[in-house]
Design a protein around this motif. Structure first.
Motif, PDB file in Angstrom:
ATOM      1  N   LEU A  25       0.860  -1.228   0.104  1.00  0.00           N
ATOM      2  CA  LEU A  25      -0.037   0.009   0.170  1.00  0.00           C
ATOM      3  C   LEU A  25       0.913   1.352  -0.141  1.00  0.00           C
ATOM      4  CD1 LEU A  25      -2.921  -0.939   2.360  1.00  0.00           C
ATOM      5  CD2 LEU A  25      -3.059  -0.200  -0.109  1.00  0.00           C
ATOM      6  N   SER A  26       1.852   1.120   0.761  1.00  0.00           N
ATOM      7  CA  SER A  26       2.751   2.690   0.657  1.00  0.00           C
ATOM      8  C   SER A  26       3.349   2.681  -0.635  1.00  0.00           C
ATOM      9  CB  SER A  26       3.766   2.311   1.805  1.00  0.00           C
ATOM     10  OG  SER A  26       4.743   1.126   1.760  1.00  0.00           O
ATOM     11  N   GLY A  27       4.030   1.649  -1.092  1.00  0.00           N
ATOM     12  CA  GLY A  27       4.291   1.943  -2.749  1.00  0.00           C
ATOM     13  C   GLY A  27       3.294   2.353  -3.479  1.00  0.00           C
ATOM     14  N   LEU A  28       2.198   1.861  -3.617  1.00  0.00           N
ATOM     15  CA  LEU A  28       1.011   2.323  -4.228  1.00  0.00           C
ATOM     16  C   LEU A  28       0.744   3.853  -4.034  1.00  0.00           C
ATOM     17  CD1 LEU A  28      -1.507  -0.775  -4.137  1.00  0.00           C
ATOM     18  CD2 LEU A  28      -0.087  -0.100  -6.101  1.00  0.00           C
ATOM     19  N   LEU A  29       0.770   4.212  -2.830  1.00  0.00           N
ATOM     20  CA  LEU A  29       0.494   5.811  -2.666  1.00  0.00           C
ATOM     21  C   LEU A  29       1.396   6.459  -3.216  1.00  0.00           C
ATOM     22  CD1 LEU A  29      -1.540   7.514  -1.505  1.00  0.00           C
ATOM     23  CD2 LEU A  29      -0.186   7.323   0.724  1.00  0.00           C
ATOM     24  N   LEU A  30       2.759   6.085  -3.005  1.00  0.00           N
ATOM     25  CA  LEU A  30       3.850   6.863  -3.509  1.00  0.00           C
ATOM     26  C   LEU A  30       4.013   7.114  -4.973  1.00  0.00           C
ATOM     27  CD1 LEU A  30       6.844   8.342  -2.689  1.00  0.00           C
ATOM     28  CD2 LEU A  30       7.649   5.850  -3.030  1.00  0.00           C
ATOM     29  N   TRP A  31       3.996   5.871  -5.542  1.00  0.00           N
ATOM     30  CA  TRP A  31       4.299   6.074  -6.976  1.00  0.00           C
ATOM     31  C   TRP A  31       3.089   6.501  -7.745  1.00  0.00           C
ATOM     32  CZ3 TRP A  31       8.527   5.916  -8.823  1.00  0.00           C
ATOM     33  CH2 TRP A  31       9.566   5.252  -8.435  1.00  0.00           C
ATOM     34  N   GLY A  32       1.739   6.193  -7.201  1.00  0.00           N
ATOM     35  CA  GLY A  32       0.562   6.749  -7.821  1.00  0.00           C
ATOM     36  C   GLY A  32       0.512   8.276  -7.476  1.00  0.00           C
ATOM     37  N   THR A  33       1.178   8.856  -6.809  1.00  0.00           N
ATOM     38  CA  THR A  33       1.224  10.338  -6.601  1.00  0.00           C
ATOM     39  C   THR A  33       2.168  10.750  -7.201  1.00  0.00           C
ATOM     40  OG1 THR A  33       0.398  10.103  -4.397  1.00  0.00           O
ATOM     41  CG2 THR A  33       0.942  12.172  -4.843  1.00  0.00           C
ATOM     42  N   ALA A  34       3.503  10.311  -7.133  1.00  0.00           N
ATOM     43  CA  ALA A  34       4.732  10.901  -7.897  1.00  0.00           C
ATOM     44  C   ALA A  34       4.650  10.925  -9.304  1.00  0.00           C
ATOM     45  CB  ALA A  34       5.848  10.038  -7.083  1.00  0.00           C
ATOM     46  N   LEU A  35       4.196   9.920 -10.081  1.00  0.00           N
ATOM     47  CA  LEU A  35       4.166   9.809 -11.438  1.00  0.00           C
ATOM     48  C   LEU A  35       3.338  10.869 -12.234  1.00  0.00           C
ATOM     49  CD1 LEU A  35       4.541   5.908 -12.082  1.00  0.00           C
ATOM     50  CD2 LEU A  35       6.302   7.607 -12.189  1.00  0.00           C
ATOM     51  N   PRO A  36       2.138  11.134 -11.692  1.00  0.00           N
ATOM     52  CA  PRO A  36       1.492  12.161 -12.076  1.00  0.00           C
ATOM     53  C   PRO A  36       2.127  13.587 -11.837  1.00  0.00           C
ATOM     54  CG  PRO A  36      -0.191  10.611 -11.301  1.00  0.00           C
ATOM     55  CD  PRO A  36       1.273  10.236 -10.798  1.00  0.00           C
ATOM     56  N   LEU A  37       2.588  13.825 -10.779  1.00  0.00           N
ATOM     57  CA  LEU A  37       3.266  14.983 -10.452  1.00  0.00           C
ATOM     58  C   LEU A  37       4.572  15.270 -11.130  1.00  0.00           C
ATOM     59  CD1 LEU A  37       2.865  14.939  -6.350  1.00  0.00           C
ATOM     60  CD2 LEU A  37       1.739  16.552  -8.141  1.00  0.00           C
ATOM     61  N   LEU A  38       5.178  14.194 -11.750  1.00  0.00           N
ATOM     62  CA  LEU A  38       6.535  14.293 -12.543  1.00  0.00           C
ATOM     63  C   LEU A  38       6.096  14.661 -13.544  1.00  0.00           C
ATOM     64  CD1 LEU A  38       9.549  13.691 -12.723  1.00  0.00           C
ATOM     65  CD2 LEU A  38       8.826  11.441 -13.284  1.00  0.00           C
ATOM     66  N   ALA A  39       4.935  13.955 -14.348  1.00  0.00           N
ATOM     67  CA  ALA A  39       4.221  14.227 -15.637  1.00  0.00           C
ATOM     68  C   ALA A  39       3.767  15.654 -15.589  1.00  0.00           C
ATOM     69  CB  ALA A  39       3.152  13.240 -15.784  1.00  0.00           C
ATOM     70  N   CYS A  40       3.374  15.988 -14.632  1.00  0.00           N
ATOM     71  CA  CYS A  40       2.948  17.560 -14.604  1.00  0.00           C
ATOM     72  C   CYS A  40       3.951  18.595 -14.563  1.00  0.00           C
ATOM     73  CB  CYS A  40       2.259  17.791 -13.243  1.00  0.00           C
ATOM     74  SG  CYS A  40       0.885  19.064 -13.285  1.00  0.00           S
ATOM     75  N   ALA A  41       5.124  18.215 -14.087  1.00  0.00           N
ATOM     76  CA  ALA A  41       6.536  19.091 -14.034  1.00  0.00           C
ATOM     77  C   ALA A  41       6.982  19.127 -15.178  1.00  0.00           C
ATOM     78  CB  ALA A  41       7.244  18.547 -13.013  1.00  0.00           C
ATOM     79  N   CYS A  42       6.868  17.675 -15.952  1.00  0.00           N
ATOM     80  CA  CYS A  42       7.557  17.782 -17.368  1.00  0.00           C
ATOM     81  C   CYS A  42       6.804  18.653 -18.427  1.00  0.00           C
ATOM     82  CB  CYS A  42       7.676  16.164 -17.840  1.00  0.00           C
ATOM     83  SG  CYS A  42       8.824  15.262 -17.134  1.00  0.00           S
ATOM     84  N   LEU A  43       5.378  18.352 -18.330  1.00  0.00           N
ATOM     85  CA  LEU A  43       4.379  19.289 -19.041  1.00  0.00           C
ATOM     86  C   LEU A  43       4.452  20.901 -18.908  1.00  0.00           C
ATOM     87  CD1 LEU A  43       1.124  17.300 -18.823  1.00  0.00           C
ATOM     88  CD2 LEU A  43       2.591  17.501 -21.036  1.00  0.00           C
ATOM     89  N   TRP A  44       4.889  21.230 -17.753  1.00  0.00           N
ATOM     90  CA  TRP A  44       5.190  22.768 -17.283  1.00  0.00           C
ATOM     91  C   TRP A  44       6.345  23.180 -17.926  1.00  0.00           C
ATOM     92  CZ3 TRP A  44       8.795  25.125 -14.527  1.00  0.00           C
ATOM     93  CH2 TRP A  44       8.451  26.780 -14.091  1.00  0.00           C
ATOM     94  N   MET A  45       7.377  22.151 -17.803  1.00  0.00           N
ATOM     95  CA  MET A  45       8.690  22.787 -18.488  1.00  0.00           C
ATOM     96  C   MET A  45       8.630  22.724 -19.941  1.00  0.00           C
ATOM     97  SD  MET A  45      11.886  21.073 -16.048  1.00  0.00           S
ATOM     98  CE  MET A  45      11.367  19.432 -16.438  1.00  0.00           C
ATOM     99  N   ALA A  46       7.969  21.792 -20.472  1.00  0.00           N
ATOM    100  CA  ALA A  46       7.721  21.960 -21.952  1.00  0.00           C
ATOM    101  C   ALA A  46       6.798  23.009 -22.322  1.00  0.00           C
ATOM    102  CB  ALA A  46       6.905  20.536 -22.438  1.00  0.00           C
ATOM    103  N   SER A  47       5.832  23.530 -21.674  1.00  0.00           N
ATOM    104  CA  SER A  47       4.937  24.534 -22.152  1.00  0.00           C
ATOM    105  C   SER A  47       5.826  26.010 -21.939  1.00  0.00           C
ATOM    106  CB  SER A  47       3.857  24.548 -21.312  1.00  0.00           C
ATOM    107  OG  SER A  47       4.078  25.089 -20.002  1.00  0.00           O
ATOM    108  N   GLN A  48       6.956  25.917 -21.138  1.00  0.00           N
ATOM    109  CA  GLN A  48       7.613  27.217 -21.076  1.00  0.00           C
ATOM    110  C   GLN A  48       8.342  27.440 -22.140  1.00  0.00           C
ATOM    111  OE1 GLN A  48       7.452  29.323 -18.326  1.00  0.00           O
ATOM    112  NE2 GLN A  48       5.699  27.894 -17.563  1.00  0.00           N
ATOM    113  N   MET A  49       8.707  26.446 -23.055  1.00  0.00           N
ATOM    114  CA  MET A  49       9.620  26.680 -24.206  1.00  0.00           C
ATOM    115  C   MET A  49       8.596  27.203 -25.310  1.00  0.00           C
ATOM    116  SD  MET A  49      11.697  22.981 -24.417  1.00  0.00           S
ATOM    117  CE  MET A  49      12.732  22.642 -23.178  1.00  0.00           C
TER     118      MET A  49
END
Length: 112
Positions: A25-49
């Motif tokens: 359960l702890s790994g599910l919570l961690l990865w299920g939250t971290a991956l969308p946040l990482l995708a969000c950060a990548c999209l934000w950096m791509a939109s800055q270009m």
């Protein structure tokens, strides 16, 4: 008399699928939250270009979608954790309940 007196002779049930899920359960919570946040950060950096209102609007739609995914993930995680907890408690040791004297009086006694 101790507060929690275990029922003598009770055999605990063997752990099953809930035990394996409970451990992950702890790994599910961690990865299920971290991956969308990482995708969000990548999209934000791509939109800055890119410049323009269209890119900003698309980014905000993706951000809201990922935020919705995180909220859905958390609510499903809570339901799964609650279900595992209930099964673990039900498979745990049995305890002796306190005696409850039946009330006496007309119409309150069990029928013979």
């Amino acid at each position: 008399m101790p507060l929690f007196q275990k029922l003598p002779g009770f055999q605990r049930a063997a752990p099953g699928l809930e035990q394996r899920i409970w451990r992950r359960l702890s790994g599910l919570l961690l990865w299920g939250t971290a991956l969308p946040l990482l995708a969000c950060a990548c999209l934000w950096m791509a939109s800055q270009m890119e410049a323009g209102a269209g890119a900003e609007r698309a980014l905000s739609l993706w951000m809201y979608g990922l935020l919705g995914f995180i909220m859905l993930h958390w609510s499903l995680w809570i339901a799964l954790a609650l279900g595992c907890f209930i099964v673990r408690v039900m498979k745990g040791p049995a305890y002796v309940a306190d005696a409850y004297p039946l009330p006496e009086g007309p119409g309150l006694r069990p029928q013979d």
